[in-house]
Design a protein around this motif. Structure first.
Motif, mmCIF file in Angstrom:
data_model
loop_
_atom_site.group_PDB
_atom_site.id
_atom_site.type_symbol
_atom_site.label_atom_id
_atom_site.label_comp_id
_atom_site.label_asym_id
_atom_site.label_seq_id
_atom_site.Cartn_x
_atom_site.Cartn_y
_atom_site.Cartn_z
ATOM 1 N N GLU A 41 10.089 3.479 -9.567
ATOM 2 C CA GLU A 41 10.085 4.700 -10.374
ATOM 3 C C GLU A 41 9.589 4.412 -11.789
ATOM 4 N N GLN A 42 10.092 3.353 -12.387
ATOM 5 C CA GLN A 42 9.648 2.980 -13.732
ATOM 6 C C GLN A 42 8.163 2.624 -13.739
ATOM 7 N N THR A 43 7.731 1.914 -12.728
ATOM 8 C CA THR A 43 6.337 1.484 -12.659
ATOM 9 C C THR A 43 5.418 2.674 -12.423
ATOM 10 N N ARG A 44 5.846 3.618 -11.601
ATOM 11 C CA ARG A 44 5.042 4.838 -11.398
ATOM 12 C C ARG A 44 4.909 5.626 -12.698
ATOM 13 N N ARG A 45 5.982 5.695 -13.455
ATOM 14 C CA ARG A 45 5.918 6.390 -14.752
ATOM 15 C C ARG A 45 4.945 5.690 -15.688
ATOM 16 N N THR A 49 1.431 7.161 -17.251
ATOM 17 C CA THR A 49 1.135 7.152 -18.687
ATOM 18 C C THR A 49 -0.239 6.551 -18.960
ATOM 19 N N TRP A 50 -0.532 5.423 -18.323
ATOM 20 C CA TRP A 50 -1.834 4.791 -18.527
ATOM 21 C C TRP A 50 -2.966 5.663 -17.981
ATOM 22 N N GLU A 51 -2.731 6.276 -16.830
ATOM 23 C CA GLU A 51 -3.761 7.167 -16.277
ATOM 24 C C GLU A 51 -3.985 8.366 -17.191
ATOM 25 N N ASN A 52 -2.912 8.937 -17.702
ATOM 26 C CA ASN A 52 -3.050 10.071 -18.624
ATOM 27 C C ASN A 52 -3.783 9.676 -19.892
ATOM 28 N N ASN A 53 -3.546 8.467 -20.359
ATOM 29 C CA ASN A 53 -4.251 7.975 -21.540
ATOM 30 C C ASN A 53 -5.755 7.927 -21.282
ATOM 31 N N GLN A 79 -7.398 8.791 -6.605
ATOM 32 C CA GLN A 79 -7.096 9.215 -5.233
ATOM 33 C C GLN A 79 -7.320 8.065 -4.253
ATOM 34 N N THR A 80 -8.409 7.354 -4.418
ATOM 35 C CA THR A 80 -8.730 6.247 -3.531
ATOM 36 C C THR A 80 -7.704 5.132 -3.661
ATOM 37 N N PHE A 81 -7.289 4.836 -4.878
ATOM 38 C CA PHE A 81 -6.258 3.819 -5.098
ATOM 39 C C PHE A 81 -4.965 4.201 -4.392
ATOM 40 N N SER A 82 -4.578 5.440 -4.532
ATOM 41 C CA SER A 82 -3.346 5.916 -3.904
ATOM 42 C C SER A 82 -3.413 5.780 -2.382
ATOM 43 N N LEU A 83 -4.522 6.169 -1.796
ATOM 44 C CA LEU A 83 -4.699 6.077 -0.348
ATOM 45 C C LEU A 83 -4.711 4.619 0.106
ATOM 46 N N TYR A 84 -5.442 3.774 -0.605
ATOM 47 C CA TYR A 84 -5.510 2.358 -0.259
ATOM 48 C C TYR A 84 -4.119 1.717 -0.319
ATOM 49 N N THR A 85 -3.390 1.987 -1.391
ATOM 50 C CA THR A 85 -2.067 1.400 -1.561
ATOM 51 C C THR A 85 -1.139 1.823 -0.425
ATOM 52 N N GLU A 86 -1.157 3.094 -0.101
ATOM 53 C CA GLU A 86 -0.308 3.596 0.979
ATOM 54 C C GLU A 86 -0.633 2.912 2.301
ATOM 55 N N GLN A 87 -1.903 2.821 2.633
ATOM 56 C CA GLN A 87 -2.291 2.223 3.912
ATOM 57 C C GLN A 87 -2.038 0.721 3.940
ATOM 58 N N ASP A 88 -2.286 0.043 2.835
ATOM 59 C CA ASP A 88 -2.067 -1.395 2.788
ATOM 60 C C ASP A 88 -0.588 -1.722 2.948
ATOM 61 N N CYS A 89 0.264 -0.933 2.334
ATOM 62 C CA CYS A 89 1.703 -1.192 2.429
ATOM 63 C C CYS A 89 2.273 -0.725 3.762
ATOM 64 N N ARG A 90 1.699 0.313 4.330
ATOM 65 C CA ARG A 90 2.209 0.827 5.596
ATOM 66 C C ARG A 90 2.025 -0.177 6.731
ATOM 67 N N TRP A 91 0.869 -0.881 6.785
ATOM 68 C CA TRP A 91 0.686 -1.839 7.872
ATOM 69 C C TRP A 91 1.672 -2.998 7.734
ATOM 70 N N HIS A 114 0.956 -3.444 -6.078
ATOM 71 C CA HIS A 114 -0.290 -2.711 -6.315
ATOM 72 C C HIS A 114 -0.240 -1.882 -7.603
ATOM 73 N N LEU A 115 0.892 -1.248 -7.850
ATOM 74 C CA LEU A 115 1.027 -0.446 -9.065
ATOM 75 C C LEU A 115 0.912 -1.311 -10.314
ATOM 76 N N LYS A 116 1.570 -2.479 -10.289
ATOM 77 C CA LYS A 116 1.496 -3.376 -11.443
ATOM 78 C C LYS A 116 0.066 -3.871 -11.669
ATOM 79 N N GLN A 117 -0.638 -4.175 -10.579
ATOM 80 C CA GLN A 117 -2.036 -4.600 -10.711
ATOM 81 C C GLN A 117 -2.887 -3.514 -11.354
ATOM 82 N N ARG A 118 -2.689 -2.285 -10.912
ATOM 83 C CA ARG A 118 -3.465 -1.162 -11.443
ATOM 84 C C ARG A 118 -3.163 -0.957 -12.921
ATOM 85 N N ILE A 119 -1.895 -1.076 -13.287
ATOM 86 C CA ILE A 119 -1.518 -0.930 -14.690
ATOM 87 C C ILE A 119 -2.196 -1.997 -15.539
#
Length: 129
Positions: A41-45, A49-53, A79-91, A114-119
């Motif tokens: 939750e903290q990492t998503r926030r 913030t970084w994406e909004n910036n 959008q692509t990052f979100s989809l990739y992250t979901e699929q990579d973690c789901r497998w 993945h979230l930390k890498q993106r940040i």
């Protein structure tokens, strides 16, 4: 001036929400999962913030130049990052089944990674002129 205030707020806000380490060996299963949930939750926030910036910068750029290409591509990348992250973690989750606890922990750890890498990437792009 607005950029400066946004940057100061961005940098000063995150030490208040310092990540706690989730140690699987010292926490019981429920506490460990809750710890991972809090980290996510903290990492998503922080990612939001970084994406909004970056969105703020790209919108300002598109307004001043009339070119919206960067803004459109950035949104597509989100959008692509979100989809990739979901699929990579789901497998990885499916690979851990039928042990639901291990599968859930693996999924959450993957998401966090993945979230930390993106940040970190967005931080690097932010510091470039």
């Amino acid at each position: 001036m607005m950029k400066l205030l946004l940057s100061i707020a961005l940098v000063s806000a995150f030490p208040l929400y310092a990540q706690q380490a989730c140690d699987q060996s010292t926490l019981n299963k429920v506490d460990y999962m809750q710890c991972l949930d809090q980290q996510l939750e903290q990492t998503r926030r922080e990612l939001t913030t970084w994406e909004n910036n970056h969105l703020f910068k790209l919108e300002a750029q598109s307004t001043s130049t009339g070119r919206k290409d960067g803004l459109k591509l950035f949104n597509k990348a989100r959008q692509t990052f979100s989809l990739y992250t979901e699929q990579d973690c789901r497998w990885q989750f499916i690979g851990q089944l039928p042990d639901n606890n291990a599968a859930t922990a693996s999924y959450k750890q993957c998401q966090f990674y993945h979230l930390k890498q993106r940040i970190e990437f967005l931080k690097q792009v932010h510091t470039k002129p």
